[in-house]
Scaffold this motif. Structure first.
Motif, PDB file in Angstrom:
ATOM      1  N   TRP A  41       0.929  -1.230  -0.152  1.00 48.03           N
ATOM      2  CA  TRP A  41      -0.128  -0.033   0.024  1.00 48.03           C
ATOM      3  C   TRP A  41       0.856   1.356  -0.109  1.00 48.03           C
ATOM      4  O   TRP A  41       1.912   1.259   0.652  1.00 48.03           O
ATOM      5  N   PRO A  42       0.383   2.513  -0.643  1.00 47.36           N
ATOM      6  CA  PRO A  42       1.303   3.493  -0.530  1.00 47.36           C
ATOM      7  C   PRO A  42       0.951   4.197   0.691  1.00 47.36           C
ATOM      8  O   PRO A  42       0.036   4.253   1.218  1.00 47.36           O
ATOM      9  N   SER A  43       1.879   4.774   1.459  1.00 48.96           N
ATOM     10  CA  SER A  43       1.906   5.513   2.709  1.00 48.96           C
ATOM     11  C   SER A  43       2.762   6.726   2.378  1.00 48.96           C
ATOM     12  O   SER A  43       3.615   7.002   1.557  1.00 48.96           O
ATOM     13  N   ASN A  44       2.569   7.570   3.644  1.00 47.54           N
ATOM     14  CA  ASN A  44       3.359   9.044   3.620  1.00 47.54           C
ATOM     15  C   ASN A  44       3.313   9.071   5.318  1.00 47.54           C
ATOM     16  O   ASN A  44       2.624   9.016   5.905  1.00 47.54           O
ATOM     17  N   SER A  45       4.694   9.488   5.501  1.00 46.09           N
ATOM     18  CA  SER A  45       4.946  10.215   6.620  1.00 46.09           C
ATOM     19  C   SER A  45       4.512  11.468   7.228  1.00 46.09           C
ATOM     20  O   SER A  45       4.677  11.887   8.260  1.00 46.09           O
ATOM     21  N   ASP A  46       4.149  12.172   6.360  1.00 47.44           N
ATOM     22  CA  ASP A  46       3.558  13.430   6.399  1.00 47.44           C
ATOM     23  C   ASP A  46       2.092  13.932   6.998  1.00 47.44           C
ATOM     24  O   ASP A  46       1.270  13.543   6.328  1.00 47.44           O
ATOM     25  N   MET A  47       1.952  13.919   8.381  1.00 48.83           N
ATOM     26  CA  MET A  47       0.908  13.701   8.941  1.00 48.83           C
ATOM     27  C   MET A  47      -0.154  14.966   8.475  1.00 48.83           C
ATOM     28  O   MET A  47      -1.440  14.867   8.444  1.00 48.83           O
ATOM     29  N   ALA A  48       0.535  16.188   8.196  1.00 45.87           N
ATOM     30  CA  ALA A  48      -0.230  17.366   7.600  1.00 45.87           C
ATOM     31  C   ALA A  48      -0.957  17.304   6.470  1.00 45.87           C
ATOM     32  O   ALA A  48      -2.159  17.751   6.203  1.00 45.87           O
TER      33      ALA A  48
END
Length: 103
Positions: A41-48
């Motif tokens: 799955w694609p993920s992103n560490s940027d919570m904003a």
């Protein structure tokens, strides 16, 4: 941190224009997406990037971004021409039709 201010388009599954009157302020992710090695799955560490705020008007969204010091891009909506038939929906059930009408 950058944001995008826009008015959402109508749902493709509906003919009405409900939920298109509000303006959205959405944070744009700074980094690219990474693929999770286990699930794929694609993920992103940027919570904003998960922040989406709703406003009643464009001016309210712009004022909020200016007050918080957020760099923003304003995307103007494309207005669509309303589809109005001469006799409306009742025309589908007219008894005075001169031509054969079938599905």
């Amino acid at each position: 941190m950058r944001a995008r201010i826009y008015q959402p388009a109508k749902n493709a599954m509906q003919s009405g224009t409900g939920k298109t009157k509000v303006w959205m302020l959405e944070m744009v992710p700074e980094g690219g997406r990474a693929i999770d090695p286990l699930m794929g799955w694609p993920s992103n560490s940027d919570m904003a990037a998960q922040i989406k705020l709703k406003f009643d008007s464009r001016e309210a969204a712009v004022d909020y971004a200016k007050a918080k010091g957020i760099d923003y891009v304003l995307v103007e909506p494309k207005k669509r021409k309303p589809v109005i038939r001469k006799n409306g929906y009742g025309e589908n059930f007219a008894t005075n039709r001169r031509t054969v009408w079938t599905h």
